[in-house]
Design a protein around this motif. Structure first.
Motif, PDB file in Angstrom:
ATOM      1  N   VAL A 127       0.842  -1.202   0.000  1.00  0.00           N
ATOM      2  CA  VAL A 127       0.000   0.000   0.000  1.00  0.00           C
ATOM      3  C   VAL A 127       0.876   1.251   0.000  1.00  0.00           C
ATOM      4  N   ARG A 128       1.900   1.250   0.787  1.00  0.00           N
ATOM      5  CA  ARG A 128       2.786   2.414   0.861  1.00  0.00           C
ATOM      6  C   ARG A 128       3.552   2.603  -0.447  1.00  0.00           C
ATOM      7  N   GLN A 129       3.979   1.517  -1.060  1.00  0.00           N
ATOM      8  CA  GLN A 129       4.623   1.613  -2.365  1.00  0.00           C
ATOM      9  C   GLN A 129       3.679   2.213  -3.404  1.00  0.00           C
ATOM     10  N   ASP A 130       2.446   1.731  -3.408  1.00  0.00           N
ATOM     11  CA  ASP A 130       1.463   2.232  -4.376  1.00  0.00           C
ATOM     12  C   ASP A 130       1.209   3.721  -4.175  1.00  0.00           C
ATOM     13  N   LEU A 131       1.103   4.140  -2.928  1.00  0.00           N
ATOM     14  CA  LEU A 131       0.897   5.558  -2.654  1.00  0.00           C
ATOM     15  C   LEU A 131       2.069   6.390  -3.172  1.00  0.00           C
ATOM     16  N   LEU A 132       3.278   5.930  -2.921  1.00  0.00           N
ATOM     17  CA  LEU A 132       4.449   6.670  -3.346  1.00  0.00           C
ATOM     18  C   LEU A 132       4.531   6.756  -4.870  1.00  0.00           C
ATOM     19  N   ASN A 134       2.103   6.137  -7.203  1.00  0.00           N
ATOM     20  CA  ASN A 134       0.920   6.610  -7.933  1.00  0.00           C
ATOM     21  C   ASN A 134       0.391   7.959  -7.454  1.00  0.00           C
ATOM     22  N   SER A 135       0.696   8.306  -6.199  1.00  0.00           N
ATOM     23  CA  SER A 135       0.155   9.555  -5.649  1.00  0.00           C
ATOM     24  C   SER A 135       1.232  10.529  -5.201  1.00  0.00           C
ATOM     25  N   ALA A 139       1.438  12.278  -0.431  1.00  0.00           N
ATOM     26  CA  ALA A 139       0.439  11.283  -0.044  1.00  0.00           C
ATOM     27  C   ALA A 139       1.074  10.174   0.788  1.00  0.00           C
ATOM     28  N   TYR A 140       2.276   9.758   0.413  1.00  0.00           N
ATOM     29  CA  TYR A 140       2.988   8.719   1.174  1.00  0.00           C
ATOM     30  C   TYR A 140       3.229   9.180   2.601  1.00  0.00           C
ATOM     31  N   GLY A 174      14.085  10.383  -0.835  1.00  0.00           N
ATOM     32  CA  GLY A 174      14.123  10.142  -2.274  1.00  0.00           C
ATOM     33  C   GLY A 174      13.412   8.843  -2.618  1.00  0.00           C
ATOM     34  N   MET A 175      12.656   8.877  -3.704  1.00  0.00           N
ATOM     35  CA  MET A 175      11.844   7.714  -4.056  1.00  0.00           C
ATOM     36  C   MET A 175      12.678   6.466  -4.302  1.00  0.00           C
ATOM     37  N   GLU A 176      13.736   6.598  -5.100  1.00  0.00           N
ATOM     38  CA  GLU A 176      14.558   5.426  -5.416  1.00  0.00           C
ATOM     39  C   GLU A 176      15.242   4.888  -4.164  1.00  0.00           C
ATOM     40  N   ASN A 177      15.770   5.775  -3.339  1.00  0.00           N
ATOM     41  CA  ASN A 177      16.414   5.325  -2.105  1.00  0.00           C
ATOM     42  C   ASN A 177      15.438   4.554  -1.228  1.00  0.00           C
TER      43      ASN A 177
END
Length: 275
Positions: A127-132, A134-135, A139-140, A174-177
């Motif tokens: 769920v947290r991955q999807d939020l990050l 997609n939103s 949102a995350y 950072g998203m990738e990190n």
């Protein structure tokens, strides 16, 4: 990596190393510093790629890499023997250190950790991955407190949570990190190796933890030759923040012991008044 050393400065003082969860920031342990600092030299640090330890997490990053980074940091400070306290991911770093540097850890506390990833924890992470993805970051970060804190505590601390969200958004790792650190955590299975860890370890959990079901800590302790477990009845995943007085008391009771507890099932179901 950025680190701080607080508490006792006597050469004879023992050291406690504190390792945070997925957020990676040493500031997570602020509610513990005064209590632990009365007895120990206390090391906190920002994990690589988070907070004040900037860097790009490489592809294929593992928990073994996280443990090696911390071991190198401690060696540079000539800290050769220490107690270790880790929250969630931080607890898994401790388990890895106990495998690769068993001579270094005197006593360990793994808070809301697990031998293998539970289906509930996997669902929350997805769920947290999807939020990050997609939103976005905002949102995350906005959703994160729902996984960490009990609902009544959130209600009483709304202004604090708003401040925390603003800070975390401004200093996001950072998203990738984050995704690579999360992937390293989700893919590590300790079940086959736990019976070989001889470090006395307390698996500490909270009954009302939404993210990591409390039986995970009991399973972790039961797989370790010198594993013990303690269960708090209130506090959620981040009970070190929401129920810090009871949490700190448990830490000190365990870390100040000269010998192992007499039972491998130290169950604490005393519900303190939430602070």
């Amino acid at each position: 990596m950025y680190f701080e050393i607080t508490g006792q400065h006597s050469p004879s003082a023992k050291t406690v190393v504190l390792s945070a969860g997925l957020g990676g920031s040493g500031s997570f342990w602020q509610p513990q510093l005064a209590a632990l600092g009365e007895h120990f030299r206390v090391v906190t640090y920002d994990q690589f790629g988070t907070g004040r330890s900037p860097g790009v997490i490489p592809s294929g990053y593992t928990l073994a890499d996280m443990a090696a980074e911390l071991a190198a940091l401690l060696q540079r400070q000539h800290i050769e023997r220490y107690h270790f306290v880790g929250h969630a991911l931080g607890g898994m770093i401790g388990l890895q250190l106990a495998l690769t540097h068993p001579q270094c850890i005197e006593r360990m506390v793994a808070v809301n950790s697990w031998p293998e990833l539970d289906s509930q924890t996997r669902r929350c992470f997805h769920v947290r991955q999807d939020l990050l993805l997609n939103s976005g970051v905002a949102a995350y970060v906005r959703a994160q407190p729902l996984f960490l804190y009990p609902a009544d505590w959130l209600s009483r601390n709304a202004s604090l949570i708003e401040h925390e969200e603003a800070h975390q958004t401004a200093h996001f790792q950072g998203m990738e990190n984050l995704l690579r650190r999360l992937n390293a955590l989700m893919n590590r299975d300790f079940r086959a190796e736990l019976p070989h860890i001889k470090t006395p370890t307390l698996a500490l959990c909270a009954t009302d933890d939404l993210l990591v079901p409390y039986p995970c800590s009991q399973a972790l302790a039961e797989l370790m030759p010198y594993g013990e477990w303690a269960q708090m009845s209130y506090g959620g995943h981040a009970m070190s923040v929401t129920n810090s007085e009871q949490f700190n008391g448990i830490l000190l009771s365990y870390l100040l012991l000269d010998t192992s507890l007499s039972s491998n099932a130290l169950t604490l179901n005393l519900r303190d008044t939430p602070q």
